[in-house]
Design an enzyme around this catalytic site. Structure first.
Site, PDB file in Angstrom:
ATOM      1  N   LYS A 157      49.101 -54.747 105.593  1.00  0.00           N
ATOM      2  CA  LYS A 157      47.650 -55.049 105.758  1.00  0.00           C
ATOM      3  C   LYS A 157      47.163 -56.369 105.496  1.00  0.00           C
ATOM      4  O   LYS A 157      47.859 -56.910 104.555  1.00  0.00           O
ATOM      5  CB  LYS A 157      47.158 -53.865 104.830  1.00  0.00           C
ATOM      6  CG  LYS A 157      45.717 -53.614 104.817  1.00  0.00           C
ATOM      7  CD  LYS A 157      45.384 -52.365 103.952  1.00  0.00           C
ATOM      8  CE  LYS A 157      43.853 -52.069 103.907  1.00  0.00           C
ATOM      9  NZ  LYS A 157      43.433 -51.040 103.082  1.00  0.00           N
ATOM     10  N   SER A 171      42.254 -44.955 101.483  1.00  0.00           N
ATOM     11  CA  SER A 171      41.989 -45.905 102.778  1.00  0.00           C
ATOM     12  C   SER A 171      43.637 -45.689 103.566  1.00  0.00           C
ATOM     13  O   SER A 171      43.941 -46.542 104.428  1.00  0.00           O
ATOM     14  CB  SER A 171      42.003 -47.325 102.287  1.00  0.00           C
ATOM     15  OG  SER A 171      40.606 -47.300 102.212  1.00  0.00           O
ATOM     16  N   SER A 206      40.332 -47.854 105.206  1.00  0.00           N
ATOM     17  CA  SER A 206      40.464 -48.948 105.389  1.00  0.00           C
ATOM     18  C   SER A 206      41.700 -49.562 106.280  1.00  0.00           C
ATOM     19  O   SER A 206      41.672 -50.452 107.105  1.00  0.00           O
ATOM     20  CB  SER A 206      39.960 -49.853 104.297  1.00  0.00           C
ATOM     21  OG  SER A 206      40.962 -49.832 103.586  1.00  0.00           O
TER      22      SER A 206
END
Lengths: 95, 479
Positions: free
Chosen positions: B72, B172, B148
């Protein structure tokens, strides 16, 4: 509790941001809606509860103050938007 | 089958027996990205940086044998841009690796040179808040992948990655895993070092794996866990071999289902899938009972005070001085304000202002302090429940994936999509999301399994027993 545009403007200043008028309008009404939702917490009795800033049974984590390898000035400054020698530069503060 | 479609444990076997080389895997992944990423957009920066990194000859070294891991965009990687999908961090190349990255490298893994898309600074539940534009759900590209960590989850679901790292502050990792039909674990707070994770809410953030099955999750969790002197909130507690929890039966385990989660707002199809999953666990010998988490309804409001308060403080460092974007300006104050106003997106500004408000003079006691106290009550609910139960199961999200744009203009509605995941972060406990069904529209549904702090083994045991006896994790989107 309610939040008006003046409060939002003041808080934006504290957070070092400036909001355009349309943005201010929209944010104020959205924040108001969020705060109404959050206000449900005021119904709870919390007299007996200790505040939990985190959930670990830890306090005052200490370590030896011994020298270690760290970033070189070049590495630390590599991402700087503006620099001069070994310094970050910013707009002039003192006349 | 193409190498990119295999799980990491299958690939590790093939690499060790030399049936495949790391180069074969890379080629399969790049071919897949070339074919579908223009539709999915899990990787916002394909076409630039990093190509040179993957051309370096790699062999099979260490337990992870050269396998690539997708990361990420908020986890620091030397040599690879780490921008949190925010304009304010544009062009930032970290001078150090996050501890999880260093650990993966020393275990022989390679960091995939393209970072995964995310909501700016992890602020969001749909990956629509990225400065690079949204990622789409591989199961139906008109829908969000969740967020997210939507780029990480979509890449794994679409076979554009073998496995990936995400971060989870209020759901997330688990919510996008649920929306994309993959496995996502949020470890216990303190299990995995946060050093090098760009901080959102420091008392809630944890890095964790997003994988194609539970065995991969156990392997990757083991590789990133452990005490780190660079993170004073990481806990010095032995890391077990999580793969030993796989293959065990669940006979006699006491599993709780929170009655407060099965109420209005829960999608009927999600409810049905989760109830069927509960029935499956019961048929495998577990003892299912209702459990009560009386303060569940307060989790979202508590979270949006604590998380935004911590975020407003953490994001004060983005001032245009040390890294990233700087707006042209005449004075220092003007520079701060212009940089932050132009550099942060809409959701980031909303959260910074809400958090600053909750911490500001006159409001601190009413909001922040009260929220910290309610957090204690939420944690106590779990302590009590785990006195009677080995684990708790619940839906991961109240709905399946929603349409892109559907909730974008209503922040409160978006916040409520994390209603079942948020309390886990507030209590600091571990939880996983595993695939447990599909809606009639063909969108995945996730089952959440939670356990006591530092009892990831219980989670892997239950999740793996479910997975061994179901086929949901084997389904792949047609793209």
């Amino acid at each position: 509790m309610s939040i008006d545009k003046e409060t939002v403007q003041h808080v934006a200043h504290l957070a070092r941001m400036e909001l355009e008028s349309g943005e201010l309008e929209k944010l104020s009404s959205q924040l108001q809606e969020i705060l109404v939702f959050i206000d449900k917490l005021s119904l709870l009795d919390v007299k007996e509860a200790e505040p939990a800033s985190h959930i670990l049974p830890l306090s005052n984590v200490l370590r030896e103050d011994s020298p270690k390898e760290c970033l070189t000035p070049e590495e630390a400054l590599r991402n700087a938007p503006a620099k001069d020698g070994n310094f970050f530069t910013v707009p002039k503060i003192i006349e | 089958m193409e190498a990119n479609r295999l799980t990491a444990h299958e690939l590790l076997g093939a690499l060790k027996e030399k049936r495949l080389s790391p180069k074969d895997i890379d080629e399969a992944i790049y071919a897949r990205i070339g074919k579908i990423d223009s539709k999915v957009r899990a990787y916002p920066r394909t076409g630039n940086s990093g190509k040179e990194a993957d051309e370096k000859a790699v062999g099979c070294a260490g337990p992870l044998c050269g396998l690539p891991v997708t990361v990420k965009d908020n986890i620091c990687t030397t040599g690879l841009a780490t921008e949190c999908c925010s304009r304010i961090l544009s062009g930032f190349y970290p001078p150090y690796d996050a501890t999880v990255i260093a650990k993966l490298k020393s275990a022989g893994a390679r960091i995939f040179p393209w970072k995964a898309n995310m909501d700016e600074f992890a602020f969001g539940s749909s990956t629509e808040n990225s400065c690079f534009g949204p990622t789409c759900n591989p199961w139906n590209t008109a829908f969000v992948p969740g967020g997210s960590s939507g780029g990480s989850a979509a890449a794994v679901a679409g076979d554009e990655a073998i496995w990936a790292l995400g971060s989870d502050t209020g759901g997330s990792i688990r919510q996008p895993a649920s929306f994309c039909g993959v496995v996502g674990l949020k470890p216990t707070y303190g299990r995995v070092s946060r050093f090098g994770l760009v901080a959102f809410a420091s008392s809630l953030d944890q890095i964790g794996p997003i994988t194609k099955d539970v065995e991969d999750s156990a392997i990757l969790t083991g590789a990133i866990s452990g005490y780190d002197p660079n993170d004073s909130t990481s806990v010095d507690y032995p890391v077990p071999d999580y793969t030993k929890s796989l293959g065990m039966d669940i006979k006699g385990l006491r599993i709780g289902m929170p009655k407060e989660y099965f109420v209005e707002g829960l999608d009927e199809q999600v409810k049905l899938s989760v109830k069927e999953a509960a029935g499956k666990l019961e048929s495998l010998g577990a003892c299912l009972k209702e459990v009560s988490l009386p303060h569940a309804q307060y989790a979202v409001p508590v979270y949006y005070i604590i998380a935004t308060a911590e975020a407003s403080s953490n994001l004060a460092r983005f001032d245009g001085v040390k890294y990233g974007y700087r707006a042209p300006s005449e004075s220092l104050m003007d520079m701060y304000k212009k940089t932050r106003s132009k550099g942060f997106g809409e959701e980031a500004k909303r959260r910074i202002i809400l958090g600053t408000f909750a911490l500001s003079h006159g409001y601190y006691d009413a909001y922040y302090l009260r929220a910290l106290k309610v957090r204690t009550l939420i944690k106590k609910d779990f302590d009590t429940a785990f006195g009677d139960f080995d684990c708790i199961i619940a839906p991961t999200s109240p709905t399946p994936a929603f349409r892109i744009g559907e909730k974008a203009s209503d922040p409160l509605k978006m916040y409520l999509s994390d209603i079942y995941t948020i309390s886990v972060n507030l209590a600091g406990i571990p939880a996983i999301s595993i695939p447990c069904g599909f809606t009639r529209e063909g969108l995945p549904v996730g089952l959440q399994v939670m356990a006591k702090p530092f009892n990831e083994e219980m989670i892997f045991r239950v999740a793996h027993a479910f997975e061994r006896n179901t086929e949901w994790h084997k389904a792949r989107p047609q793209l």
